[in-house]
Design a protein around this motif. Structure first.
Motif, PDB file in Angstrom:
ATOM      1  N   GLY A  34     -28.040  56.104 -15.158  1.00  0.00           N
ATOM      2  CA  GLY A  34     -26.228  57.056 -14.869  1.00  0.00           C
ATOM      3  C   GLY A  34     -25.862  57.640 -14.589  1.00  0.00           C
ATOM      4  N   SER A  35     -26.992  57.876 -13.502  1.00  0.00           N
ATOM      5  CA  SER A  35     -26.461  59.347 -12.143  1.00  0.00           C
ATOM      6  C   SER A  35     -26.014  58.556 -10.905  1.00  0.00           C
ATOM      7  CB  SER A  35     -27.803  59.594 -11.746  1.00  0.00           C
ATOM      8  OG  SER A  35     -29.218  60.061 -12.419  1.00  0.00           O
ATOM      9  N   SER A  57     -18.053  51.977 -12.905  1.00  0.00           N
ATOM     10  CA  SER A  57     -19.338  52.653 -12.165  1.00  0.00           C
ATOM     11  C   SER A  57     -18.388  53.283 -10.995  1.00  0.00           C
ATOM     12  CB  SER A  57     -20.572  51.929 -13.016  1.00  0.00           C
ATOM     13  OG  SER A  57     -20.553  52.119 -14.065  1.00  0.00           O
ATOM     14  N   ILE A  58     -17.656  52.231 -10.202  1.00  0.00           N
ATOM     15  CA  ILE A  58     -17.559  52.880  -8.986  1.00  0.00           C
ATOM     16  C   ILE A  58     -16.248  53.211  -8.575  1.00  0.00           C
ATOM     17  CG2 ILE A  58     -16.490  50.642  -9.204  1.00  0.00           C
ATOM     18  CD1 ILE A  58     -17.998  50.512  -6.118  1.00  0.00           C
ATOM     19  N   ASP A  59     -16.511  54.138  -7.852  1.00  0.00           N
ATOM     20  CA  ASP A  59     -15.142  55.193  -7.305  1.00  0.00           C
ATOM     21  C   ASP A  59     -15.495  54.681  -6.100  1.00  0.00           C
ATOM     22  OD1 ASP A  59     -13.382  56.455  -9.479  1.00  0.00           O
ATOM     23  OD2 ASP A  59     -15.188  57.262 -10.143  1.00  0.00           O
ATOM     24  N   TRP A  66     -27.002  47.275  -4.874  1.00  0.00           N
ATOM     25  CA  TRP A  66     -28.478  47.590  -5.545  1.00  0.00           C
ATOM     26  C   TRP A  66     -28.019  48.999  -6.443  1.00  0.00           C
ATOM     27  CZ3 TRP A  66     -31.723  51.369  -5.778  1.00  0.00           C
ATOM     28  CH2 TRP A  66     -33.331  51.176  -5.394  1.00  0.00           C
ATOM     29  N   LEU A  67     -27.683  49.419  -6.295  1.00  0.00           N
ATOM     30  CA  LEU A  67     -27.064  50.723  -7.138  1.00  0.00           C
ATOM     31  C   LEU A  67     -26.738  50.365  -8.515  1.00  0.00           C
ATOM     32  CD1 LEU A  67     -26.167  53.128  -3.725  1.00  0.00           C
ATOM     33  CD2 LEU A  67     -28.615  53.455  -5.527  1.00  0.00           C
ATOM     34  N   LEU A  68     -25.981  50.158  -8.429  1.00  0.00           N
ATOM     35  CA  LEU A  68     -25.073  49.311  -9.835  1.00  0.00           C
ATOM     36  C   LEU A  68     -26.234  48.318 -10.517  1.00  0.00           C
ATOM     37  CD1 LEU A  68     -21.188  48.210  -8.562  1.00  0.00           C
ATOM     38  CD2 LEU A  68     -22.336  50.018  -9.656  1.00  0.00           C
ATOM     39  N   ALA A  69     -26.488  47.475  -9.895  1.00  0.00           N
ATOM     40  CA  ALA A  69     -27.618  46.614 -10.698  1.00  0.00           C
ATOM     41  C   ALA A  69     -29.063  47.371 -11.156  1.00  0.00           C
ATOM     42  CB  ALA A  69     -28.017  45.897  -9.334  1.00  0.00           C
ATOM     43  N   LYS A  70     -29.210  48.494 -10.500  1.00  0.00           N
ATOM     44  CA  LYS A  70     -30.361  49.876 -11.511  1.00  0.00           C
ATOM     45  C   LYS A  70     -30.056  50.898 -12.060  1.00  0.00           C
ATOM     46  CE  LYS A  70     -33.582  47.729  -8.734  1.00  0.00           C
ATOM     47  NZ  LYS A  70     -34.688  47.117  -9.187  1.00  0.00           N
ATOM     48  N   GLY A  71     -28.805  50.691 -12.906  1.00  0.00           N
ATOM     49  CA  GLY A  71     -28.048  51.481 -13.500  1.00  0.00           C
ATOM     50  C   GLY A  71     -27.686  52.443 -13.135  1.00  0.00           C
TER      51      GLY A  71
END
Length: 214
Positions: free
Chosen positions: A38-39, A98-100, A54-59
């Motif tokens: 969530g960071s 989750s993305i901007d 990759w980062l999105l898949a890691k949460g």
């Protein structure tokens, strides 16, 4: 080097700097930043990097800044996301779950626009900028992120043998830009297989930057 240089690169598809898979240094070392899920992670001059996936898949939540709107349109297409697009000052903001992404000049990205950032992942920003812009860029980056911890990737080679980008950035230069604020640690270096264009030998280095306790 101005904005037209990068716009023309994307329009002509001259994106040899784009990697088809997530960067190995990201997978190997990002965990050392010890961020909870969530960071929010900032990727400056992000292009359409696969590192987002990759980062999105890691949460993690991700936020980026990129000059080329073509790159960001491709990024959202690749992710299978339909962005909500809105103006923010001189920038366009592309947003989905989750993305901007802020599209435009990174120097127009303010701390207010950016919002809270827990870490920075700079794989292709510092090395994309000529020497005279790297100082203002690093100062701006620290200013808008509150000097968030950082995973930084640099290249070092004989700049006389090849024009950048990517440009050669030495360890001494990394310390010059960041040493007053961060504790710096070079966590891995590798010689690039085959070198750069024309076989120019180059070394790629991953750095961890943690805010120094003073």
């Amino acid at each position: 080097m101005d904005a037209n240089f990068w716009h023309q690169k994307w329009e002509r598809g001259e994106i040899g700097f784009h990697q088809s898979e997530a960067n190995p240094f990201l997978a190997a070392h990002f965990g050392q930043l010890k961020l909870p899920q969530g960071s929010r992670v900032f990727l400056p001059l992000c292009g359409k990097t696969r590192d987002f996936a990759w980062l999105l898949a890691k949460g993690y939540r991700v936020v980026g800044a990129e000059l080329s709107e073509l790159a960001i349109q491709d990024l959202f297409n690749d992710l299978g996301l339909e962005p909500e697009i809105s103006p923010v000052g001189e920038l366009a903001r592309y947003r989905a779950n989750s993305i901007d992404i802020f599209v435009g000049d990174i120097f127009a990205v303010s701390a207010e626009y950016l919002g809270p950032v827990n870490a920075i992942y700079d794989r292709a920003a510092l090395v994309a900028l000529p020497a005279g812009i790297r100082g203002p860029y690093t100062s701006h980056l620290m200013d808008i992120t509150g000097s968030a911890p950082q995973l930084l990737v640099t290249y070092q080679y004989d700049q006389g043998l090849m024009d950048g980008p990517p440009f050669s950035v030495s360890g001494d230069e990394v310390k010059q830009h960041y040493g007053d604020i961060y504790q710096l640690k070079a966590v891995e270096s590798q010689n690039l297989t085959g070198g750069f264009k024309g076989g120019v030998a180059a070394t790629e280095t991953a750095w961890l930057l943690q805010k120094a306790n003073k």
